[in-house]
Design a protein around this motif. Structure first.
Motif, PDB file in Angstrom:
ATOM      1  N   PRO A 129       0.667  -1.407   0.042  1.00 57.21           N
ATOM      2  CA  PRO A 129       0.389   0.155  -0.060  1.00 57.21           C
ATOM      3  C   PRO A 129       0.870   1.377   0.041  1.00 57.21           C
ATOM      4  O   PRO A 129       0.294   2.152  -0.484  1.00 57.21           O
ATOM      5  CB  PRO A 129      -0.286   0.495   0.629  1.00 57.21           C
ATOM      6  CG  PRO A 129      -0.806  -1.654   1.573  1.00 57.21           C
ATOM      7  CD  PRO A 129       0.252  -1.506   1.392  1.00 57.21           C
ATOM      8  N   VAL A 130       2.211   1.434  -0.376  1.00 58.16           N
ATOM      9  CA  VAL A 130       2.745   2.511   0.073  1.00 58.16           C
ATOM     10  C   VAL A 130       3.727   2.944  -0.670  1.00 58.16           C
ATOM     11  O   VAL A 130       3.459   4.100  -1.563  1.00 58.16           O
ATOM     12  CB  VAL A 130       4.004   2.332   1.244  1.00 58.16           C
ATOM     13  CG1 VAL A 130       5.581   3.294   1.594  1.00 58.16           C
ATOM     14  CG2 VAL A 130       3.651   2.153   2.764  1.00 58.16           C
ATOM     15  N   ALA A 131       3.575   1.398  -1.808  1.00 58.95           N
ATOM     16  CA  ALA A 131       4.470   2.324  -3.211  1.00 58.95           C
ATOM     17  C   ALA A 131       3.105   2.960  -4.148  1.00 58.95           C
ATOM     18  O   ALA A 131       1.464   2.615  -3.747  1.00 58.95           O
ATOM     19  CB  ALA A 131       4.107   0.520  -3.992  1.00 58.95           C
ATOM     20  N   ASP A 132       3.686   3.309  -5.595  1.00 57.78           N
ATOM     21  CA  ASP A 132       2.627   3.588  -6.055  1.00 57.78           C
ATOM     22  C   ASP A 132       2.079   3.097  -7.251  1.00 57.78           C
ATOM     23  O   ASP A 132       1.389   2.724  -8.090  1.00 57.78           O
ATOM     24  CB  ASP A 132       4.106   5.059  -6.551  1.00 57.78           C
ATOM     25  CG  ASP A 132       3.526   6.034  -5.693  1.00 57.78           C
ATOM     26  OD1 ASP A 132       2.379   6.885  -4.910  1.00 57.78           O
ATOM     27  OD2 ASP A 132       4.790   6.852  -5.792  1.00 57.78           O
ATOM     28  N   ILE A 133       3.264   2.089  -7.193  1.00 54.92           N
ATOM     29  CA  ILE A 133       2.851   1.366  -9.008  1.00 54.92           C
ATOM     30  C   ILE A 133       3.790  -0.451  -8.062  1.00 54.92           C
ATOM     31  O   ILE A 133       5.582  -0.530  -7.348  1.00 54.92           O
ATOM     32  CB  ILE A 133       3.868   1.408  -9.925  1.00 54.92           C
ATOM     33  CG1 ILE A 133       3.790   0.644 -11.005  1.00 54.92           C
ATOM     34  CG2 ILE A 133       4.973   1.893  -9.915  1.00 54.92           C
ATOM     35  CD1 ILE A 133       3.776   0.700 -12.364  1.00 54.92           C
ATOM     36  N   ILE A 134       3.792  -1.468  -7.832  1.00 50.13           N
ATOM     37  CA  ILE A 134       4.052  -2.610  -8.009  1.00 50.13           C
ATOM     38  C   ILE A 134       4.165  -3.375  -9.369  1.00 50.13           C
ATOM     39  O   ILE A 134       3.202  -3.172 -10.361  1.00 50.13           O
ATOM     40  CB  ILE A 134       3.241  -3.055  -6.778  1.00 50.13           C
ATOM     41  CG1 ILE A 134       1.676  -4.024  -7.625  1.00 50.13           C
ATOM     42  CG2 ILE A 134       3.569  -2.850  -5.232  1.00 50.13           C
ATOM     43  CD1 ILE A 134       1.394  -5.016  -6.903  1.00 50.13           C
ATOM     44  N   THR A 135       5.467  -3.805  -9.480  1.00 49.66           N
ATOM     45  CA  THR A 135       5.587  -4.791 -10.814  1.00 49.66           C
ATOM     46  C   THR A 135       5.794  -6.109 -10.489  1.00 49.66           C
ATOM     47  O   THR A 135       7.071  -6.905 -10.906  1.00 49.66           O
ATOM     48  CB  THR A 135       6.807  -4.288 -11.344  1.00 49.66           C
ATOM     49  OG1 THR A 135       7.640  -4.367 -10.561  1.00 49.66           O
ATOM     50  CG2 THR A 135       6.849  -2.523 -11.804  1.00 49.66           C
ATOM     51  N   PRO A 136       5.219  -6.924  -9.988  1.00 47.73           N
ATOM     52  CA  PRO A 136       5.186  -8.918 -10.324  1.00 47.73           C
ATOM     53  C   PRO A 136       5.337  -9.145 -11.217  1.00 47.73           C
ATOM     54  O   PRO A 136       4.885  -8.949 -12.468  1.00 47.73           O
ATOM     55  CB  PRO A 136       3.599  -9.044  -9.303  1.00 47.73           C
ATOM     56  CG  PRO A 136       3.168  -8.192 -10.147  1.00 47.73           C
ATOM     57  CD  PRO A 136       3.429  -6.933 -10.111  1.00 47.73           C
ATOM     58  N   SER A 163      -4.679  -4.536  -7.095  1.00 44.69           N
ATOM     59  CA  SER A 163      -5.132  -2.952  -7.613  1.00 44.69           C
ATOM     60  C   SER A 163      -5.997  -1.978  -6.411  1.00 44.69           C
ATOM     61  O   SER A 163      -6.163  -1.499  -6.058  1.00 44.69           O
ATOM     62  CB  SER A 163      -5.421  -2.746  -9.136  1.00 44.69           C
ATOM     63  OG  SER A 163      -5.699  -1.131  -9.527  1.00 44.69           O
ATOM     64  N   ILE A 164      -7.099  -3.037  -6.784  1.00 46.50           N
ATOM     65  CA  ILE A 164      -8.325  -3.196  -5.239  1.00 46.50           C
ATOM     66  C   ILE A 164      -7.341  -3.185  -3.937  1.00 46.50           C
ATOM     67  O   ILE A 164      -7.928  -2.360  -2.904  1.00 46.50           O
ATOM     68  CB  ILE A 164      -9.101  -4.202  -5.530  1.00 46.50           C
ATOM     69  CG1 ILE A 164     -10.450  -4.109  -7.025  1.00 46.50           C
ATOM     70  CG2 ILE A 164     -10.733  -3.654  -4.229  1.00 46.50           C
ATOM     71  CD1 ILE A 164     -11.432  -4.337  -6.982  1.00 46.50           C
ATOM     72  N   MET A 165      -7.360  -4.533  -3.653  1.00 45.20           N
ATOM     73  CA  MET A 165      -6.543  -4.314  -2.853  1.00 45.20           C
ATOM     74  C   MET A 165      -5.315  -2.615  -2.436  1.00 45.20           C
ATOM     75  O   MET A 165      -5.391  -2.866  -0.829  1.00 45.20           O
ATOM     76  CB  MET A 165      -5.237  -5.621  -2.432  1.00 45.20           C
ATOM     77  CG  MET A 165      -4.955  -6.288  -1.110  1.00 45.20           C
ATOM     78  SD  MET A 165      -4.521  -7.952  -1.240  1.00 45.20           S
ATOM     79  CE  MET A 165      -2.857  -7.263  -2.391  1.00 45.20           C
ATOM     80  N   THR A 166      -5.189  -2.558  -3.215  1.00 47.95           N
ATOM     81  CA  THR A 166      -3.526  -1.988  -2.353  1.00 47.95           C
ATOM     82  C   THR A 166      -4.270  -0.472  -3.330  1.00 47.95           C
ATOM     83  O   THR A 166      -3.688   0.977  -2.126  1.00 47.95           O
ATOM     84  CB  THR A 166      -2.217  -2.057  -3.339  1.00 47.95           C
ATOM     85  OG1 THR A 166      -2.615  -1.730  -4.806  1.00 47.95           O
ATOM     86  CG2 THR A 166      -1.984  -3.584  -3.317  1.00 47.95           C
ATOM     87  N   GLY A 167      -4.661  -0.526  -3.752  1.00 46.63           N
ATOM     88  CA  GLY A 167      -5.378   0.947  -5.017  1.00 46.63           C
ATOM     89  C   GLY A 167      -3.885   1.703  -5.284  1.00 46.63           C
ATOM     90  O   GLY A 167      -4.640   2.801  -5.742  1.00 46.63           O
ATOM     91  N   LYS A 168      -3.678   1.034  -6.107  1.00 44.67           N
ATOM     92  CA  LYS A 168      -2.354   1.714  -6.445  1.00 44.67           C
ATOM     93  C   LYS A 168      -1.937   1.002  -7.859  1.00 44.67           C
ATOM     94  O   LYS A 168      -3.364  -0.380  -8.332  1.00 44.67           O
ATOM     95  CB  LYS A 168      -0.885   1.507  -6.115  1.00 44.67           C
ATOM     96  CG  LYS A 168      -0.892   2.029  -4.003  1.00 44.67           C
ATOM     97  CD  LYS A 168      -0.647   3.692  -4.323  1.00 44.67           C
ATOM     98  CE  LYS A 168      -1.818   3.758  -3.208  1.00 44.67           C
ATOM     99  NZ  LYS A 168      -0.394   4.031  -2.172  1.00 44.67           N
ATOM    100  N   GLY A 169      -0.900   1.652  -9.087  1.00 43.70           N
ATOM    101  CA  GLY A 169      -0.961   0.957  -9.536  1.00 43.70           C
ATOM    102  C   GLY A 169      -0.556  -0.573 -10.210  1.00 43.70           C
ATOM    103  O   GLY A 169       0.912  -0.580  -9.070  1.00 43.70           O
TER     104      GLY A 169
END
Length: 260
Positions: A129-136, A163-169
């Motif tokens: 949730p702290v990240a703006d975008i995650i890249t798995p 995306s729903i879980m984190t609210g991020k890209g």
């Protein structure tokens, strides 16, 4: 000059981790800084040992960086235990860090496991949730989603969930799919596919580290996430097509095939 911070593990063979990040950042003509989370004894064949840095020393590194040379973007890579994950999340929130790209490194290109089982929940709850975008990549998306990812539909379902879980890209890299090598970026309810031909090169050591660092560099320039991904993919495609061939296993990229 833009300043980029990589928070990651060290790869003594130079192909992944902070070494790949620093090379990538330098190729983009930016100033690279690093907070090391772990030392690894690894090469193109496998990972032979991991020595974790204490959470207190990770915190001290971050304090030294943010109170002196504030980064314009942050890339997070290998974080191997719960306490280090909590420390990084707390410090990034404390210093209101911007343009955070998180590459959730769980398994090395060689197949070696880099993240303990009990750290996965902390990673999901505290760091994503702290990240703006995650890249798995595909395998990392499976671990985070909890279901197999074997098709583009699975990629979309996993991306929507994350995306729903984190609210991020969420950028799910499709390089491990058999049917194609397309990547999917999902944000604000919208899916964006990035299509590219599969490059016939078995030397892919450090590709995830390199891509996420390149995205961070582009975000630091003020590019949108879509633009940052597009530019980063073009950079890593060139590095793969250069055809560097080092080591006995899955070798590294040529990060300096050109200076951006």
């Amino acid at each position: 000059m833009k300043k980029i911070l990589t928070i990651a593990g060290s790869d003594c063979s130079g192909g992944a981790g902070i070494q790949a990040d620093i090379k990538t950042i330098t190729a983009h003509k930016m100033y690279a800084m690093s907070a090391i989370t772990a030392l690894t004894a690894q090469n193109t064949i496998g990972v032979y040992g991991v020595q974790e840095v204490t959470p207190e020393f990770v915190a001290l590194q971050l304090d030294c960086i943010f109170t002196d040379i504030r980064p314009d973007a942050v890339k997070i890579g290998m974080v191997s235990n719960v306490e280090i994950i909590k420390t990084i999340a707390n410090k990034l929130l404390e210093y209101k860090a911007k343009n955070i790209v998180f590459d959730p490194v769980m398994v090395a290109t060689s197949g070696s496991k880099l993240l303990s089982d009990n750290a996965v929940n902390a990673l999901v709850q505290r760091l994503l949730p702290v990240a703006d975008i995650i890249t798995p990549n595909i395998s990392e998306a499976q671990s985070l989603w909890g279901y197999p990812v074997e098709s583009q539909k699975d990629m979309l379902d996993a991306a929507i969930y994350l995306s729903i879980m984190t609210g991020k890209g969420v950028l799910i890299k499709g390089g491990h799919l058999t049917e194609c090598a397309d990547d999917l970026f999902f944000i604000n309810g919208q899916a964006h596919w990035f299509t590219a031909p599969r490059i016939d090169n078995p030397n892919t050591h450090g590709t995830g580290c390199t891509l996420s660092s390149a995205i961070a560099c582009n975000l630091a320039l003020g590019c949108t996430m879509e633009e940052s991904i597009k530019n980063a993919k073009a950079y890593i495609t060139g590095a793969l097509m250069d055809g560097l061939d080092l080591g006995k296993g899955s070798g590294p990229l040529n990060h300096i095939y050109k200076i951006i």
